[in-house]
Motif scaffolding. Structure first.
Motif, PDB file in Angstrom:
ATOM      1  N   GLY A 103     -10.481  10.365  39.833  1.00  0.00           N
ATOM      2  CA  GLY A 103     -10.527  11.160  38.616  1.00  0.00           C
ATOM      3  C   GLY A 103      -9.511  10.732  37.592  1.00  0.00           C
ATOM      4  N   GLU A 104      -8.393  10.153  38.047  1.00  0.00           N
ATOM      5  CA  GLU A 104      -7.365   9.748  37.096  1.00  0.00           C
ATOM      6  C   GLU A 104      -7.868   8.665  36.155  1.00  0.00           C
ATOM      7  OE1 GLU A 104      -6.577   7.479  40.976  1.00  0.00           O
ATOM      8  OE2 GLU A 104      -7.178   9.487  40.344  1.00  0.00           O
ATOM      9  N   ARG A 105      -8.777   7.811  36.645  1.00  0.00           N
ATOM     10  CA  ARG A 105      -9.313   6.752  35.782  1.00  0.00           C
ATOM     11  C   ARG A 105     -10.175   7.350  34.674  1.00  0.00           C
ATOM     12  NH1 ARG A 105     -12.225   1.709  38.536  1.00  0.00           N
ATOM     13  NH2 ARG A 105     -10.053   1.436  39.191  1.00  0.00           N
ATOM     14  N   LEU A 106     -11.053   8.270  35.042  1.00  0.00           N
ATOM     15  CA  LEU A 106     -11.901   8.908  34.036  1.00  0.00           C
ATOM     16  C   LEU A 106     -11.068   9.716  33.053  1.00  0.00           C
ATOM     17  CD1 LEU A 106     -14.914  10.128  36.217  1.00  0.00           C
ATOM     18  CD2 LEU A 106     -14.833   8.174  34.660  1.00  0.00           C
ATOM     19  N   LEU A 107     -10.046  10.391  33.568  1.00  0.00           N
ATOM     20  CA  LEU A 107      -9.175  11.171  32.699  1.00  0.00           C
ATOM     21  C   LEU A 107      -8.456  10.254  31.712  1.00  0.00           C
ATOM     22  CD1 LEU A 107      -8.347  14.201  32.467  1.00  0.00           C
ATOM     23  CD2 LEU A 107      -6.301  13.609  33.753  1.00  0.00           C
ATOM     24  N   GLY A 108      -7.987   9.108  32.194  1.00  0.00           N
ATOM     25  CA  GLY A 108      -7.311   8.156  31.319  1.00  0.00           C
ATOM     26  C   GLY A 108      -8.240   7.580  30.266  1.00  0.00           C
ATOM     27  N   TRP A 109      -9.466   7.244  30.669  1.00  0.00           N
ATOM     28  CA  TRP A 109     -10.425   6.705  29.703  1.00  0.00           C
ATOM     29  C   TRP A 109     -10.821   7.754  28.664  1.00  0.00           C
ATOM     30  CZ3 TRP A 109     -14.266   3.783  33.457  1.00  0.00           C
ATOM     31  CH2 TRP A 109     -13.620   2.635  33.940  1.00  0.00           C
ATOM     32  N   GLY A 110     -11.042   8.965  29.124  1.00  0.00           N
ATOM     33  CA  GLY A 110     -11.379  10.030  28.180  1.00  0.00           C
ATOM     34  C   GLY A 110     -10.254  10.276  27.193  1.00  0.00           C
ATOM     35  N   ASN A 111      -9.033  10.243  27.688  1.00  0.00           N
ATOM     36  CA  ASN A 111      -7.877  10.430  26.824  1.00  0.00           C
ATOM     37  C   ASN A 111      -7.757   9.277  25.827  1.00  0.00           C
ATOM     38  OD1 ASN A 111      -6.061  12.487  26.446  1.00  0.00           O
ATOM     39  ND2 ASN A 111      -4.503  11.652  27.794  1.00  0.00           N
ATOM     40  N   ALA A 112      -8.019   8.054  26.297  1.00  0.00           N
ATOM     41  CA  ALA A 112      -7.938   6.885  25.420  1.00  0.00           C
ATOM     42  C   ALA A 112      -9.012   6.942  24.331  1.00  0.00           C
ATOM     43  CB  ALA A 112      -8.085   5.604  26.243  1.00  0.00           C
ATOM     44  N   PHE A 113     -10.216   7.360  24.704  1.00  0.00           N
ATOM     45  CA  PHE A 113     -11.278   7.506  23.702  1.00  0.00           C
ATOM     46  C   PHE A 113     -10.883   8.554  22.665  1.00  0.00           C
ATOM     47  CE2 PHE A 113     -15.092   9.772  22.225  1.00  0.00           C
ATOM     48  CZ  PHE A 113     -15.761   8.730  21.602  1.00  0.00           C
ATOM     49  N   ALA A 114     -10.316   9.652  23.142  1.00  0.00           N
ATOM     50  CA  ALA A 114      -9.870  10.697  22.222  1.00  0.00           C
ATOM     51  C   ALA A 114      -8.820  10.153  21.257  1.00  0.00           C
ATOM     52  CB  ALA A 114      -9.306  11.878  23.009  1.00  0.00           C
ATOM     53  N   ALA A 115      -7.928   9.293  21.757  1.00  0.00           N
ATOM     54  CA  ALA A 115      -6.899   8.716  20.888  1.00  0.00           C
ATOM     55  C   ALA A 115      -7.528   7.905  19.766  1.00  0.00           C
ATOM     56  CB  ALA A 115      -5.952   7.835  21.709  1.00  0.00           C
ATOM     57  N   GLY A 116      -8.531   7.092  20.099  1.00  0.00           N
ATOM     58  CA  GLY A 116      -9.195   6.297  19.075  1.00  0.00           C
ATOM     59  C   GLY A 116      -9.882   7.151  18.028  1.00  0.00           C
TER      60      GLY A 116
ATOM     61  N   VAL B 151       4.307  17.092  30.156  1.00  0.00           N
ATOM     62  CA  VAL B 151       3.414  16.885  29.017  1.00  0.00           C
ATOM     63  C   VAL B 151       3.091  15.413  28.830  1.00  0.00           C
ATOM     64  CG1 VAL B 151       3.230  17.062  26.498  1.00  0.00           C
ATOM     65  CG2 VAL B 151       4.134  18.976  27.815  1.00  0.00           C
ATOM     66  N   HIS B 152       4.074  14.544  29.057  1.00  0.00           N
ATOM     67  CA  HIS B 152       3.910  13.136  28.712  1.00  0.00           C
ATOM     68  C   HIS B 152       3.774  12.226  29.926  1.00  0.00           C
ATOM     69  CE1 HIS B 152       4.433  13.920  24.483  1.00  0.00           C
ATOM     70  NE2 HIS B 152       5.462  14.689  24.775  1.00  0.00           N
ATOM     71  N   ALA B 153       3.323  12.771  31.034  1.00  0.00           N
ATOM     72  CA  ALA B 153       3.029  11.927  32.193  1.00  0.00           C
ATOM     73  C   ALA B 153       1.690  11.232  31.992  1.00  0.00           C
ATOM     74  CB  ALA B 153       2.982  12.777  33.461  1.00  0.00           C
ATOM     75  N   PRO B 154       1.574   9.944  32.373  1.00  0.00           N
ATOM     76  CA  PRO B 154       0.264   9.280  32.334  1.00  0.00           C
ATOM     77  C   PRO B 154      -0.738  10.018  33.211  1.00  0.00           C
ATOM     78  CG  PRO B 154       2.026   7.682  32.651  1.00  0.00           C
ATOM     79  CD  PRO B 154       2.646   9.047  32.798  1.00  0.00           C
ATOM     80  N   SER B 155      -2.016   9.845  32.926  1.00  0.00           N
ATOM     81  CA  SER B 155      -3.056  10.593  33.635  1.00  0.00           C
ATOM     82  C   SER B 155      -2.968  10.412  35.145  1.00  0.00           C
ATOM     83  CB  SER B 155      -4.439  10.153  33.137  1.00  0.00           C
ATOM     84  OG  SER B 155      -4.587  10.441  31.769  1.00  0.00           O
ATOM     85  N   GLY B 156      -2.734   9.174  35.599  1.00  0.00           N
ATOM     86  CA  GLY B 156      -2.652   8.925  37.034  1.00  0.00           C
ATOM     87  C   GLY B 156      -1.525   9.692  37.695  1.00  0.00           C
ATOM     88  N   GLU B 157      -0.389   9.804  37.015  1.00  0.00           N
ATOM     89  CA  GLU B 157       0.748  10.526  37.584  1.00  0.00           C
ATOM     90  C   GLU B 157       0.466  12.020  37.682  1.00  0.00           C
ATOM     91  OE1 GLU B 157       4.481   9.767  35.782  1.00  0.00           O
ATOM     92  OE2 GLU B 157       4.285   7.577  35.902  1.00  0.00           O
TER      93      GLU B 157
END
Length: 268
Positions: free
Chosen positions: A32-45, A100-106
């Protein structure tokens, strides 16, 4: 338009609550951390392009039409940026800052640690306040957005980021030792922050007309654009890219988000 925005705000509320529920309900999320990270990255863009390509120019045009020679939109956006920087990187207690500022995987890894390292309630409340402030401002932007296509894309970005932000809050609450009822109350407050802002923005846009209405809409867009740029840079990209692995994939997803939102400017 109001009905569509209401449906989008409900979806955002559900996304925020669902993200927070994962660590609180002790669910194991393999991969799930990978999907969470990708979703967060898409949101950033999407947030970055929404702020720079759509909202800030729209706000500037509105201020200019109201007779403002001073670049009010850019000044308000800058003030919103440094305000969020103050809230999330200066005023937050150290433990809350880490949550608040931990990477998604952490964030996933910290679920397993919650029984070994008990957090504190103050940190959980600080996380709630920090995340709710920019959620509220994002809601104002969505509510004030008059173009349906942009509202849909902004909503998609908010949903992606709201899920990740909710997960951060849920992880913090799970480690805080707060009673379950109190934790779920805080989740409800966080989840409702964006819908509350959206309702205010939409109502102001519908009820207030003329010079005042245009000024309020321009102010909402200016402040929200600065918030979106902050969230994209200091709140997402700063946190996601230091994590090892998957950086190129995240860069691709960010680029897709920027390109998709920028392309909308051709038709809107």
């Amino acid at each position: 338009m109001i009905g569509i925005k209401l449906a989008l705000l409900i979806a955002i509320l559900v996304a925020g609550a669902s993200g927070a529920a994962m660590p609180l309900r002790r669910r194991e999320a393999t991969g799930g951390e990978r999907l969470l990270g990708w979703g967060n990255a898409f949101a950033a863009g999407v947030f970055l392009a929404a702020g720079l390509v759509h909202m800030l120019p729209d706000a500037d045009r509105t201020w200019t039409s109201l007779g403002h020679d001073y670049p009010t939109a850019f000044a308000l956006a800058g003030l919103a940026f440094v305000f969020m920087l103050l809230v999330e990187h200066v005023l937050l207690p150290e433990q809350a800052h880490e949550e608040v500022h931990a990477p998604s995987g952490e964030r996933f890894a910290r679920i397993a640690e919650r029984h070994q390292h008990s957090g504190n309630a103050l940190a959980a409340y600080a996380v709630l306040i920090a995340l709710s402030i920019h959620s509220l401002l994002a809601g104002l932007a969505l509510g004030a957005e008059a173009d349906l296509s942009r509202a849909l894309v902004i909503s998609l970005a908010i949903i992606a980021h709201k899920t990740a932000a909710g997960f951060a809050l849920g992880a913090s609450l799970a480690r805080s030792g707060l009673p379950a009822r109190q934790s779920w109350t805080l989740v409800a407050l966080f989840a409702s922050a964006t819908p509350a802002g959206g309702l205010v923005g939409a109502i102001v846009g519908e009820v207030v007309d003329g010079h005042l209405g245009s000024g309020l809409e321009a102010a909402f867009l200016s402040i929200a654009s600065g918030t979106f740029i902050y969230v994209a840079t200091f709140d997402i990209l700063r946190d996601e890219f230091p994590a090892r692995g998957g950086r190129f994939a995240k860069w691709c997803v960010v680029t897709v988000g920027v390109a998709a939102m920028s392309a909308l400017a051709i038709w809107t």
